[in-house]
Design a protein around this motif. Structure first.
Motif, mmCIF file in Angstrom:
data_model
loop_
_atom_site.group_PDB
_atom_site.id
_atom_site.type_symbol
_atom_site.label_atom_id
_atom_site.label_comp_id
_atom_site.label_asym_id
_atom_site.label_seq_id
_atom_site.Cartn_x
_atom_site.Cartn_y
_atom_site.Cartn_z
ATOM 1 N N ILE A 263 49.605 20.188 -77.538
ATOM 2 C CA ILE A 263 48.324 19.658 -77.055
ATOM 3 C C ILE A 263 48.255 19.842 -75.543
ATOM 4 C CG2 ILE A 263 46.848 17.627 -76.851
ATOM 5 C CD1 ILE A 263 48.136 16.530 -79.372
ATOM 6 N N ILE A 264 47.193 20.473 -75.082
ATOM 7 C CA ILE A 264 47.006 20.730 -73.659
ATOM 8 C C ILE A 264 45.729 20.011 -73.226
ATOM 9 C CG2 ILE A 264 46.948 22.504 -71.876
ATOM 10 C CD1 ILE A 264 49.357 22.705 -73.820
ATOM 11 N N GLY A 265 45.820 19.181 -72.216
ATOM 12 C CA GLY A 265 44.659 18.407 -71.770
ATOM 13 C C GLY A 265 43.894 19.108 -70.666
ATOM 14 N N ALA A 266 42.602 18.813 -70.582
ATOM 15 C CA ALA A 266 41.765 19.402 -69.527
ATOM 16 C C ALA A 266 40.571 18.503 -69.263
ATOM 17 C CB ALA A 266 41.288 20.794 -69.933
ATOM 18 N N GLY A 267 40.110 18.514 -68.018
ATOM 19 C CA GLY A 267 38.913 17.768 -67.662
ATOM 20 C C GLY A 267 39.142 16.275 -67.529
ATOM 21 N N ASP A 268 38.050 15.512 -67.646
ATOM 22 C CA ASP A 268 38.093 14.070 -67.425
ATOM 23 C C ASP A 268 38.987 13.328 -68.401
ATOM 24 O OD1 ASP A 268 36.250 14.569 -65.459
ATOM 25 O OD2 ASP A 268 34.590 13.494 -66.400
ATOM 26 N N ALA A 269 39.216 13.895 -69.584
ATOM 27 C CA ALA A 269 39.959 13.191 -70.629
ATOM 28 C C ALA A 269 41.465 13.257 -70.447
ATOM 29 C CB ALA A 269 39.590 13.758 -72.001
ATOM 30 N N ALA A 270 41.940 14.023 -69.474
ATOM 31 C CA ALA A 270 43.382 14.168 -69.237
ATOM 32 C C ALA A 270 43.724 13.701 -67.838
ATOM 33 C CB ALA A 270 43.808 15.623 -69.426
ATOM 34 N N VAL A 271 44.944 13.221 -67.670
ATOM 35 C CA VAL A 271 45.374 12.753 -66.351
ATOM 36 C C VAL A 271 46.777 13.269 -66.055
ATOM 37 C CG1 VAL A 271 46.252 10.551 -67.299
ATOM 38 C CG2 VAL A 271 45.697 10.732 -64.857
ATOM 39 N N LEU A 272 46.920 13.906 -64.909
ATOM 40 C CA LEU A 272 48.237 14.357 -64.467
ATOM 41 C C LEU A 272 49.119 13.153 -64.182
ATOM 42 C CD1 LEU A 272 47.006 17.140 -62.054
ATOM 43 C CD2 LEU A 272 48.456 17.545 -64.031
ATOM 44 N N SER A 273 50.368 13.249 -64.577
ATOM 45 C CA SER A 273 51.291 12.126 -64.367
ATOM 46 C C SER A 273 51.470 11.817 -62.889
ATOM 47 C CB SER A 273 52.638 12.439 -65.021
ATOM 48 O OG SER A 273 52.484 12.615 -66.416
ATOM 49 N N GLU A 274 51.383 12.838 -62.044
ATOM 50 C CA GLU A 274 51.460 12.649 -60.599
ATOM 51 C C GLU A 274 50.218 13.235 -59.943
ATOM 52 O OE1 GLU A 274 55.035 14.198 -58.969
ATOM 53 O OE2 GLU A 274 56.357 13.130 -60.372
ATOM 54 N N ARG A 275 49.679 12.541 -58.965
ATOM 55 C CA ARG A 275 48.501 12.973 -58.214
ATOM 56 C C ARG A 275 47.349 13.387 -59.130
ATOM 57 N NH1 ARG A 275 49.794 17.744 -54.840
ATOM 58 N NH2 ARG A 275 47.749 17.324 -53.943
#
Length: 370
Positions: A263-275
């Motif tokens: 699963i690869i996230g993109a856009g507003d629905a995903a959040v990078l663990s850092e920054r």
């Protein structure tokens, strides 16, 4: 044998991912799943509310011919079996999933939002807002809640109509992500446009025809527009995937879910663990391209590359004839004196809105953050 790739969500992130797959030489079968058959230009929903732009285009006109379109919505992401369970009852299998379901305005952010306010965070909500605006009398007062870019653009668009009185209420400073110079220009613009700006005032409750502030002040409001408190849908959380406090899918610096490498996230629905990246079209489009690139590299047996931020600035429309552009560092920090405003900025902002639908490279501008 080609890989079965499903792109869940056809906003800026999902559509840019689908287009990037189509440009690849790798054999992939791409299915785009979206609740609507139309692409919603979310950055224009405030214009739609004011009847200044249709804000939708048929998805089939924008998707590459090789991509299959399914109009449906996911109920559950089964990461163990690599399947989507849909509202229609269908089950869609995937080898890789691009999770790009976007965000919406939280109806529970302020008491009374669902019952007594409208929003511009989705197509259906913007349709209701448009209808409510059209029914107002010329003496009506519209209150926009939110001092971020969406709130600013909405208040400016409504003020330019000249048919209602407009106020903007924000819990913090107007345009907190902008430089002091840009904020001063915004205040000057709103003053000239007759928009009453109330800063550093939290809204405690929205009532029928009223907005109650935390300090006890009660304001009359014939229409209240909430342009704040955006959050992802609850799909990832309900599916048992690792999410942050807001419900965004947690991903690593290559946008791979920390729960499932498929699963690869993109856009507003995903959040990078850092920054984390800010919710915006400017981040969603390149993150969609990057999500597709990550999958293509994994299919080729190569390690995915981390996201390299390449922000340029904040483009803020102030009606149809004015705008403000705040230039930033690549890391999205506002440059103190790099601000452009006026008709030239309005022209530039409109061109940016138009080229977002091309999802590729336009001259020196690239939507890739690889």
């Amino acid at each position: 044998m080609s890989a079965e790739i499903v792109v869940l969500g056809a906003g800026y992130a999902g559509l840019s991912a689908a287009k990037h797959f189509a440009r690849s030489r790798h054999r992939t079968s791409v299915t785009v799943v979206n609740p609507r058959a139309d692409f919603v230009e979310r950055i224009r929903l405030h214009q739609f509310m004011a009847e200044n732009h249709p804000a939708v285009k048929p998805l089939r006109e924008l998707l590459p011919p090789s991509a299959k379109l399914i109009v449906d919505a996911a109920v559950t992401v089964d990461s163990r079996n690599q399947q989507l369970h849909m509202t229609s009852g269908d089950v869609i299998a995937y080898d890789y999933l691009v999770y790009a379901v976007g965000s919406r305005t939280r109806s529970d952010a302020i008491p009374g939002v669902a019952e007594h306010a409208v929003t511009v965070g989705s197509w259906d909500a913007a349709c209701v807002a448009h209808q409510r605006l059209q029914a107002l009398s010329p003496t009506a007062i519209v209150t926009v809640i939110g001092g971020g870019l969406t709130g600013i653009e909405t208040a400016a668009e409504l003020a330019e109509l000249g048919t209602v009185a407009v106020r903007l209420v924000t819990s913090g400073e107007l345009g907190t992500t902008l430089s002091a110079r840009a904020r001063a220009q915004l205040r000057s613009h709103f003053s000239a446009a007759g928009v009453h700006v109330i800063e550093h005032s939290s809204v405690a409750e929205i009532r029928e025809g009223k907005v109650a502030l935390a300090d006890g002040t009660v304001l009359s409001s014939d229409l209240t527009v909430v342009a704040a408190a955006f959050a992802p849908p609850e799909l990832a959380q309900d599916s048992g995937l690792d999410v942050d406090a807001a419900g965004a899918l947690r991903v690593d610096d290559a946008l791979v879910s920390v729960t499932s490498p498929r699963i690869i996230g993109a856009g507003d629905a995903a959040v990078l663990s850092e920054r984390p990246l800010r919710m915006s079209c400017q981040a969603a489009t390149p993150s969609g391209v990057h999500a597709a690139d990550t999958i293509l590299r994994l299919l080729a047996g190569r390690p995915p590359r981390p996201v390299r931020r390449k922000f340029v600035g904040h483009g803020i429309s102030l009606g149809r004839h004015n705008a403000l552009f705040q230039f930033t560092t690549l890391g999205d920090q506002p440059l103190r004196h790099a601000v452009m405003a006026g008709r030239l900025a309005a022209f530039g902002k409109e061109q940016i809105c138009r080229i977002t639908l091309r999802f590729g490279r336009i001259g020196p501008i690239s939507f890739s953050w690889s």
